[in-house]
Design a protein around this motif. Structure first.
Motif, mmCIF file in Angstrom:
data_model
loop_
_atom_site.group_PDB
_atom_site.id
_atom_site.type_symbol
_atom_site.label_atom_id
_atom_site.label_comp_id
_atom_site.label_asym_id
_atom_site.label_seq_id
_atom_site.Cartn_x
_atom_site.Cartn_y
_atom_site.Cartn_z
ATOM 1 N N GLY A 1 -1.019 -1.860 -9.376
ATOM 2 C CA GLY A 1 -1.865 -2.986 -9.014
ATOM 3 C C GLY A 1 -1.291 -3.619 -7.760
ATOM 4 N N VAL A 2 -2.081 -3.754 -6.732
ATOM 5 C CA VAL A 2 -1.559 -4.277 -5.462
ATOM 6 C C VAL A 2 -2.420 -5.419 -4.939
ATOM 7 N N ARG A 3 -1.831 -6.158 -4.061
ATOM 8 C CA ARG A 3 -2.553 -7.172 -3.293
ATOM 9 C C ARG A 3 -2.322 -6.854 -1.822
ATOM 10 N N HIS B 1 -7.088 2.528 0.176
ATOM 11 C CA HIS B 1 -7.353 3.654 -0.725
ATOM 12 C C HIS B 1 -6.261 4.712 -0.538
ATOM 13 N N LYS B 2 -5.975 5.049 0.709
ATOM 14 C CA LYS B 2 -4.935 6.040 1.015
ATOM 15 C C LYS B 2 -3.570 5.545 0.539
ATOM 16 N N TYR B 3 -3.307 4.255 0.698
ATOM 17 C CA TYR B 3 -2.041 3.659 0.263
ATOM 18 C C TYR B 3 -1.833 3.866 -1.244
ATOM 19 N N LEU B 4 -2.855 3.563 -2.028
ATOM 20 C CA LEU B 4 -2.764 3.742 -3.484
ATOM 21 C C LEU B 4 -2.596 5.212 -3.864
ATOM 22 N N GLU C 1 -9.713 5.434 -12.246
ATOM 23 C CA GLU C 1 -8.655 4.679 -12.926
ATOM 24 C C GLU C 1 -7.352 4.831 -12.149
ATOM 25 N N THR C 2 -6.978 3.786 -11.425
ATOM 26 C CA THR C 2 -5.768 3.832 -10.614
ATOM 27 C C THR C 2 -4.554 4.041 -11.498
ATOM 28 N N LEU D 1 0.980 -2.395 6.706
ATOM 29 C CA LEU D 1 0.337 -1.086 6.847
ATOM 30 C C LEU D 1 -0.067 -0.785 8.283
ATOM 31 N N ASP D 2 -0.083 -1.794 9.151
ATOM 32 C CA ASP D 2 -0.294 -1.524 10.583
ATOM 33 C C ASP D 2 0.821 -0.635 11.142
ATOM 34 N N ASN D 3 1.951 -0.597 10.441
ATOM 35 C CA ASN D 3 3.051 0.280 10.851
ATOM 36 C C ASN D 3 2.863 1.715 10.382
ATOM 37 N N PHE D 4 1.902 1.926 9.483
ATOM 38 C CA PHE D 4 1.715 3.249 8.879
ATOM 39 C C PHE D 4 0.275 3.733 9.025
#
Length: 231
Positions: A162-164, A116-119, A143-144, A108-111
């Motif tokens: 669901g992410v890590r 929160h914004k990613y999800l 609720e994601t 995400l350093d590339n974006f």
């Protein structure tokens, strides 16, 4: 910043095998980031996006509750399903045939450095994709994932997430029900949320089967725009 994404469609693949493959890609990116920090190496970090379809499997996130799996070990075998506790966020979910699973493994350093914004962007990608089929999907507060008819007795989830993330590198991702056998969701309390139904795009459209390749292309189109990515 490297905004180029390597797309791979790895077809039907065992969940554990795919998880291990994700871990390899994830570690490669982390190792480059460590090298850059220690040695000021200035190396670009790669980004990946995997599409996959899993045989029947239930996965439980690190904050999940085992009681949300309503099957014994023996019953799992009878249904031809496997079960794994894994290192993503979220509770329990199901993956299986007819479901498009996407695993963006991004630095995400590339974006942008905002989970929160990613999800929200992953949700938006799905919302925009199914809007092309005339379906009005939305978010459900707290609720994601992506839902239909939020705030009504008929609220139902069409896409789980669901992410890590570690050092702004992501893994795991989203699961969009396109032609899914919804009966398998009866064996869990999906995402640990009681009283909420699950649906699939083919059910909503009243079709026997939706073209999954077409859906993947639409997902990538919206992902590319939202993340200002390059393929």
């Amino acid at each position: 910043m490297n905004k180029k994404i390597q797309i791979q469609d790895i077809g039907i693949r065992d969940f554990k095998e795919t998880w291990e493959y994700q871990e390899v890609l994830f570690k490669e990116i982390l190792d480059i980031k460590v090298k850059n920090r220690r040695e000021d190496a200035g190396l670009d970090t790669p980004n990946h996006f995997l599409f996959v379809e899993h045989p029947h499997v239930y996965t439980l996130g690190k904050s999940g509750d085992m009681s949300n799996l309503l099957l014994s070990e023996e019953q799992l075998k009878e249904k031809g399903a496997t079960f794994y506790k894994i290192n993503r966020g979220g509770d329990i979910t199901y993956h299986g045939p007819g479901q498009i699973v996407g695993y963006p493994i991004l630095d995400l350093d590339n974006f942008f450095t905002d989970i929160h914004k990613y999800l929200r962007f992953l949700e938006e990608m799905v919302i925009l994709t199914i809007a092309e089929y005339g379906i009005n999907a939305t978010r459900s507060k707290g609720e994601t994932g992506v839902w239909l008819d939020v705030g009504t007795p008929f609220a139902r989830k069409i896409c789980a997430m669901g992410v890590r993330a570690s050092r702004w590198v992501t893994m795991h991702g989203f699961a969009l029900n396109v032609n899914a056998d919804l009966g398998y969701f009866d064996n869990i309390i999906p995402c640990g949320i009681k009283g909420k139904a699950v649906t699939s795009l083919n059910v909503e459209l009243g079709l026997e089967k939706v073209n999954e390749e077409e859906i993947k292309q639409k997902l990538l189109k919206h992902f590319k725009t939202l993340f200002e990515a390059e393929f």
